[in-house]
Motif scaffolding. Structure first.
Motif, PDB file in Angstrom:
ATOM      1  N   MET A 218     -18.179  31.518  11.251  1.00  0.00           N
ATOM      2  CA  MET A 218     -17.755  32.409   9.959  1.00  0.00           C
ATOM      3  C   MET A 218     -18.739  32.641   9.198  1.00  0.00           C
ATOM      4  O   MET A 218     -18.786  33.574   8.486  1.00  0.00           O
ATOM      5  CB  MET A 218     -16.739  31.595   9.447  1.00  0.00           C
ATOM      6  N   HIS A 219     -19.860  31.888   9.145  1.00  0.00           N
ATOM      7  CA  HIS A 219     -21.055  31.880   8.118  1.00  0.00           C
ATOM      8  C   HIS A 219     -20.522  32.137   6.739  1.00  0.00           C
ATOM      9  O   HIS A 219     -20.956  32.926   5.812  1.00  0.00           O
ATOM     10  CB  HIS A 219     -22.088  33.120   8.417  1.00  0.00           C
ATOM     11  N   ARG A 220     -19.703  30.879   6.276  1.00  0.00           N
ATOM     12  CA  ARG A 220     -19.071  30.827   5.001  1.00  0.00           C
ATOM     13  C   ARG A 220     -19.907  29.542   4.541  1.00  0.00           C
ATOM     14  O   ARG A 220     -21.219  29.413   4.177  1.00  0.00           O
ATOM     15  CB  ARG A 220     -17.777  30.894   4.803  1.00  0.00           C
ATOM     16  N   LEU A 221     -19.204  28.294   4.798  1.00  0.00           N
ATOM     17  CA  LEU A 221     -19.711  27.110   4.453  1.00  0.00           C
ATOM     18  C   LEU A 221     -20.028  26.392   5.823  1.00  0.00           C
ATOM     19  O   LEU A 221     -19.543  26.756   6.718  1.00  0.00           O
ATOM     20  CB  LEU A 221     -18.890  26.354   3.894  1.00  0.00           C
ATOM     21  N   GLY A 222     -21.157  25.647   5.710  1.00  0.00           N
ATOM     22  CA  GLY A 222     -21.220  24.524   6.925  1.00  0.00           C
ATOM     23  C   GLY A 222     -22.840  24.672   7.649  1.00  0.00           C
ATOM     24  O   GLY A 222     -23.458  25.910   7.476  1.00  0.00           O
ATOM     25  N   PHE A 223     -23.051  23.773   7.958  1.00  0.00           N
ATOM     26  CA  PHE A 223     -24.461  23.428   8.799  1.00  0.00           C
ATOM     27  C   PHE A 223     -24.271  24.578   9.987  1.00  0.00           C
ATOM     28  O   PHE A 223     -23.513  24.373  10.686  1.00  0.00           O
ATOM     29  CB  PHE A 223     -24.779  22.388   8.959  1.00  0.00           C
ATOM     30  N   ALA A 224     -25.508  25.008  10.217  1.00  0.00           N
ATOM     31  CA  ALA A 224     -25.627  25.772  11.408  1.00  0.00           C
ATOM     32  C   ALA A 224     -26.299  24.684  12.663  1.00  0.00           C
ATOM     33  O   ALA A 224     -26.367  23.434  12.364  1.00  0.00           O
ATOM     34  CB  ALA A 224     -27.151  26.511  11.384  1.00  0.00           C
ATOM     35  N   PRO A 225     -25.483  24.886  13.972  1.00  0.00           N
ATOM     36  CA  PRO A 225     -25.462  23.935  14.666  1.00  0.00           C
ATOM     37  C   PRO A 225     -26.693  22.952  14.918  1.00  0.00           C
ATOM     38  O   PRO A 225     -26.605  21.895  14.762  1.00  0.00           O
ATOM     39  CB  PRO A 225     -25.492  24.801  16.190  1.00  0.00           C
ATOM     40  N   GLN A 226     -27.929  23.411  15.124  1.00  0.00           N
ATOM     41  CA  GLN A 226     -29.177  22.389  15.081  1.00  0.00           C
ATOM     42  C   GLN A 226     -29.162  21.609  13.767  1.00  0.00           C
ATOM     43  O   GLN A 226     -29.352  20.419  13.731  1.00  0.00           O
ATOM     44  CB  GLN A 226     -30.453  23.065  15.372  1.00  0.00           C
ATOM     45  N   ALA A 227     -29.070  22.263  12.719  1.00  0.00           N
ATOM     46  CA  ALA A 227     -29.171  21.458  11.167  1.00  0.00           C
ATOM     47  C   ALA A 227     -27.952  20.478  11.298  1.00  0.00           C
ATOM     48  O   ALA A 227     -28.182  19.451  10.683  1.00  0.00           O
ATOM     49  CB  ALA A 227     -29.033  22.625  10.116  1.00  0.00           C
ATOM     50  N   ALA A 228     -26.855  20.835  11.961  1.00  0.00           N
ATOM     51  CA  ALA A 228     -25.691  20.013  11.906  1.00  0.00           C
ATOM     52  C   ALA A 228     -25.912  18.685  12.711  1.00  0.00           C
ATOM     53  O   ALA A 228     -25.729  17.531  12.199  1.00  0.00           O
ATOM     54  CB  ALA A 228     -24.548  20.476  12.630  1.00  0.00           C
ATOM     55  N   VAL A 229     -26.697  18.741  13.478  1.00  0.00           N
ATOM     56  CA  VAL A 229     -27.126  17.595  14.452  1.00  0.00           C
ATOM     57  C   VAL A 229     -28.020  16.608  13.657  1.00  0.00           C
ATOM     58  O   VAL A 229     -27.811  15.290  13.353  1.00  0.00           O
ATOM     59  CB  VAL A 229     -27.733  17.976  15.585  1.00  0.00           C
ATOM     60  N   GLN A 230     -29.029  17.147  12.807  1.00  0.00           N
ATOM     61  CA  GLN A 230     -29.847  16.391  11.993  1.00  0.00           C
ATOM     62  C   GLN A 230     -29.264  15.921  10.941  1.00  0.00           C
ATOM     63  O   GLN A 230     -29.244  14.797  10.378  1.00  0.00           O
ATOM     64  CB  GLN A 230     -31.010  17.131  11.493  1.00  0.00           C
ATOM     65  N   ALA A 231     -28.194  16.749  10.240  1.00  0.00           N
ATOM     66  CA  ALA A 231     -27.404  16.045   9.148  1.00  0.00           C
ATOM     67  C   ALA A 231     -26.421  14.761   9.566  1.00  0.00           C
ATOM     68  O   ALA A 231     -26.387  13.838   8.759  1.00  0.00           O
ATOM     69  CB  ALA A 231     -26.450  17.254   8.697  1.00  0.00           C
ATOM     70  N   TRP A 232     -26.000  15.042  10.710  1.00  0.00           N
ATOM     71  CA  TRP A 232     -25.130  13.951  11.316  1.00  0.00           C
ATOM     72  C   TRP A 232     -26.151  12.635  11.281  1.00  0.00           C
ATOM     73  O   TRP A 232     -25.580  11.653  10.941  1.00  0.00           O
ATOM     74  CB  TRP A 232     -24.585  14.136  12.807  1.00  0.00           C
ATOM     75  N   GLN A 233     -27.631  12.922  11.870  1.00  0.00           N
ATOM     76  CA  GLN A 233     -28.219  11.732  11.733  1.00  0.00           C
ATOM     77  C   GLN A 233     -28.549  11.095  10.455  1.00  0.00           C
ATOM     78  O   GLN A 233     -28.380   9.719  10.151  1.00  0.00           O
ATOM     79  CB  GLN A 233     -29.445  11.872  12.601  1.00  0.00           C
ATOM     80  N   ARG A 234     -28.596  11.873   9.576  1.00  0.00           N
ATOM     81  CA  ARG A 234     -28.897  11.643   8.167  1.00  0.00           C
ATOM     82  C   ARG A 234     -27.684  10.853   7.581  1.00  0.00           C
ATOM     83  O   ARG A 234     -27.661   9.762   6.850  1.00  0.00           O
ATOM     84  CB  ARG A 234     -29.302  12.528   7.301  1.00  0.00           C
ATOM     85  N   LEU A 235     -26.499  11.255   7.850  1.00  0.00           N
ATOM     86  CA  LEU A 235     -25.195  10.633   7.568  1.00  0.00           C
ATOM     87  C   LEU A 235     -24.886   9.282   7.839  1.00  0.00           C
ATOM     88  O   LEU A 235     -24.551   8.334   7.286  1.00  0.00           O
ATOM     89  CB  LEU A 235     -24.042  11.672   7.905  1.00  0.00           C
ATOM     90  N   LEU A 236     -25.286   9.166   9.304  1.00  0.00           N
ATOM     91  CA  LEU A 236     -25.135   8.122  10.097  1.00  0.00           C
ATOM     92  C   LEU A 236     -26.145   7.051   9.368  1.00  0.00           C
ATOM     93  O   LEU A 236     -25.629   5.791   9.163  1.00  0.00           O
ATOM     94  CB  LEU A 236     -25.511   8.138  11.660  1.00  0.00           C
ATOM     95  N   ALA A 237     -27.113   7.393   8.908  1.00  0.00           N
ATOM     96  CA  ALA A 237     -28.173   6.381   8.256  1.00  0.00           C
ATOM     97  C   ALA A 237     -27.608   6.082   7.290  1.00  0.00           C
ATOM     98  O   ALA A 237     -27.778   4.762   6.560  1.00  0.00           O
ATOM     99  CB  ALA A 237     -29.623   7.088   8.118  1.00  0.00           C
ATOM    100  N   LEU A 238     -26.989   6.882   6.385  1.00  0.00           N
ATOM    101  CA  LEU A 238     -26.379   6.718   5.089  1.00  0.00           C
ATOM    102  C   LEU A 238     -25.013   5.798   5.088  1.00  0.00           C
ATOM    103  O   LEU A 238     -24.645   4.877   4.360  1.00  0.00           O
ATOM    104  CB  LEU A 238     -25.833   7.924   4.283  1.00  0.00           C
ATOM    105  N   GLN A 239     -24.349   5.975   6.278  1.00  0.00           N
ATOM    106  CA  GLN A 239     -23.385   5.062   6.583  1.00  0.00           C
ATOM    107  C   GLN A 239     -23.866   3.459   6.793  1.00  0.00           C
ATOM    108  O   GLN A 239     -23.141   2.497   6.285  1.00  0.00           O
ATOM    109  CB  GLN A 239     -22.638   5.445   8.130  1.00  0.00           C
ATOM    110  N   LYS A 240     -25.097   3.405   7.526  1.00  0.00           N
ATOM    111  CA  LYS A 240     -25.780   2.081   7.631  1.00  0.00           C
ATOM    112  C   LYS A 240     -26.063   1.420   6.419  1.00  0.00           C
ATOM    113  O   LYS A 240     -25.902   0.197   6.331  1.00  0.00           O
ATOM    114  CB  LYS A 240     -26.830   2.182   8.705  1.00  0.00           C
ATOM    115  N   LYS A 241     -26.366   2.507   5.414  1.00  0.00           N
ATOM    116  CA  LYS A 241     -26.776   1.892   3.917  1.00  0.00           C
ATOM    117  C   LYS A 241     -25.535   1.306   3.027  1.00  0.00           C
ATOM    118  O   LYS A 241     -25.378   1.168   1.937  1.00  0.00           O
ATOM    119  CB  LYS A 241     -27.581   2.838   3.219  1.00  0.00           C
TER     120      LYS A 241
END
Ligand code: PLP
Length: 388
Positions: free
Chosen positions: A137-160
């Motif tokens: 839709m290109h409104r809100l949200g990470f583009a596919p590749q960026a989403a994978v990286q964002a997920w990793q960063r959120l997992l790291a925040l989950q560990k913290k």
């Protein structure tokens, strides 16, 4: 005497619509041999113009409530709602994170800026996050590749311990009118998120009412649908009416006739003389105009109900008044009841179509000056908070 115009907001209709949606989800889930999704009832924009308090009363049976404004989330907590609340656009600035923390809100994270703010925060308890993916839709949200990286960063925040339960979400752009594009968006989302665990939420009303879509989501992940418009008794589809879907209008806009004009052939009605009588025409002037939220773009022929009889709008809508045809309704005169949309009148969707818009816009645009009458609550059960 107040001006004779009134909007009736029916809490029982809202309860009925939620029950109807949940019953449909349960039946479709049973047929597909899986568990039914949970429901975020969307109450943004003051419950689509019906008033936040009415949304709360109407949707006590929902699993969670979703909105945009932090103030609306606060009002829900202050009204005693203990269950999940989701900010569909997440937080807007760093200071909002402590508010999210205090009120135990679930947030969408759709942008790098939000991710950075989270990485700088140290909430008192882990924050529930839904990573939002741009599904096309290109409104809100990470583009596919960026989403994978964002997920990793959120997992790291989950560990913290900054992030708690972590899920994914997406928004369809054409669930109401294009099954092929919608299926492509869903397939791409499923492929992208196949390694991402946690709850998943992709369905607005149009997709919620389409079991072929949500039954494709992995059983193992808790699914939350996000219906909005259908809960207020308006159809998300152009070619399926709300009544066909078993929905009841939650808002009825009515007014009275305050003047009558007898027009001879050749005489015209209203600004711009957009309607000219071709035969003797009795015209009723109704105490409702665009300053009340009735769409100015509605033209001659837009359906309206006068004294219980179907009729039509004539000419251009004024700020405070509009004209209707009384020629065939001999009993109608000053004081007659006119239903602009809702129970006992045309559906808001029919009026919207005549004005080149959608029911959403008309419901949300009901003007503050229109007095509201709230239909009684039949039964309110406070949310048990069992999903907390
Ligand atoms: C408004 C909104 C919904 C609800 O959409 P309807 O078409 O009203 O069912 C769902 N998800 C998000 C992100 C929204 O902003």
């Amino acid at each position: 005497m107040p001006r004779p115009i009134m909007a009736t907001i029916s809490v029982p209709a809202m309860q009925h619509n939620l029950n109807q949606v949940v019953a449909g989800l349960n039946a479709d889930a049973r047929q597909a041999g899986r568990t039914a999704p949970k429901v975020w009832a969307v109450i943004k924009a003051g419950a689509y113009g019906h008033g936040l308090a009415q949304g709360l009363a109407g949707f006590t049976a929902a699993d969670g409530l979703a909105m945009l404004d932090l103030d609306e989330a606060l009002a829900c907590r202050e009204a005693g709602w203990q269950g999940p609340l989701m900010l569909l656009e997440g937080f807007f600035e760093f200071e909002d994170i402590s508010f999210v923390d205090t009120h135990r809100l679930t947030v969408s994270v759709h942008d790098e800026a939000q991710l950075r703010m989270l990485e700088q925060s140290s909430p008192s308890q882990p924050i529930r996050v839904n990573l939002k993916v741009n599904g096309g839709m290109h409104r809100l949200g990470f583009a596919p590749q960026a989403a994978v990286q964002a997920w990793q960063r959120l997992l790291a925040l989950q560990k913290k311990g900054v992030v708690g339960e972590l899920g994914t979400m997406m928004h369809f752009s054409r669930a109401d009118d294009d099954p092929i594009v919608t299926q492509e968006q869903l397939s791409a989302f499923l492929a992208l998120t196949s390694d991402m665990q946690g709850p998943v939420s992709v369905c607005n009303s149009a997709a919620t009412l389409t079991p072929a879509l949500w039954t494709q989501l992995p059983e193992a992940r808790a699914q939350w649908v996000r219906p909005g418009i259908c809960l207020y008794g308006s159809s998300p589809y152009a070619h399926r009416s709300a009544s066909e879907l078993g929905l009841r209008p939650a808002m009825t806009l009515e007014a009275r006739i305050i003047g009558v004009q007898d027009c001879q052939p050749g005489s015209s009605v209203g600004y711009g003389h957009l309607f000219t009588a071709s035969q003797p025409t009795r015209v009723g002037i109704v105490a409702c105009g665009y300053a009340d939220g009735y769409p100015r773009h509605a033209g001659t022929g837009t359906p309206v109900t006068v004294a219980g009889q179907p009729s039509r709008l004539l000419g251009r809508v004024s700020m405070d008044m509009l004209a209707v045809d009384l020629t065939h309704i001999a009993s109608a005169g000053v004081g007659s009841r006119v239903v602009l949309w809702g129970e006992g009148g045309p559906s808001v969707d029919e009026v919207a179509e005549a004005a080149g818009t959608v029911g959403y816009e008309l419901l949300c645009a009901l003007a503050p000056r229109v007095p509201r009458r709230i239909e009684p609550v039949l039964r309110v059960e406070p949310n048990s908070g069992e999903h907390e």
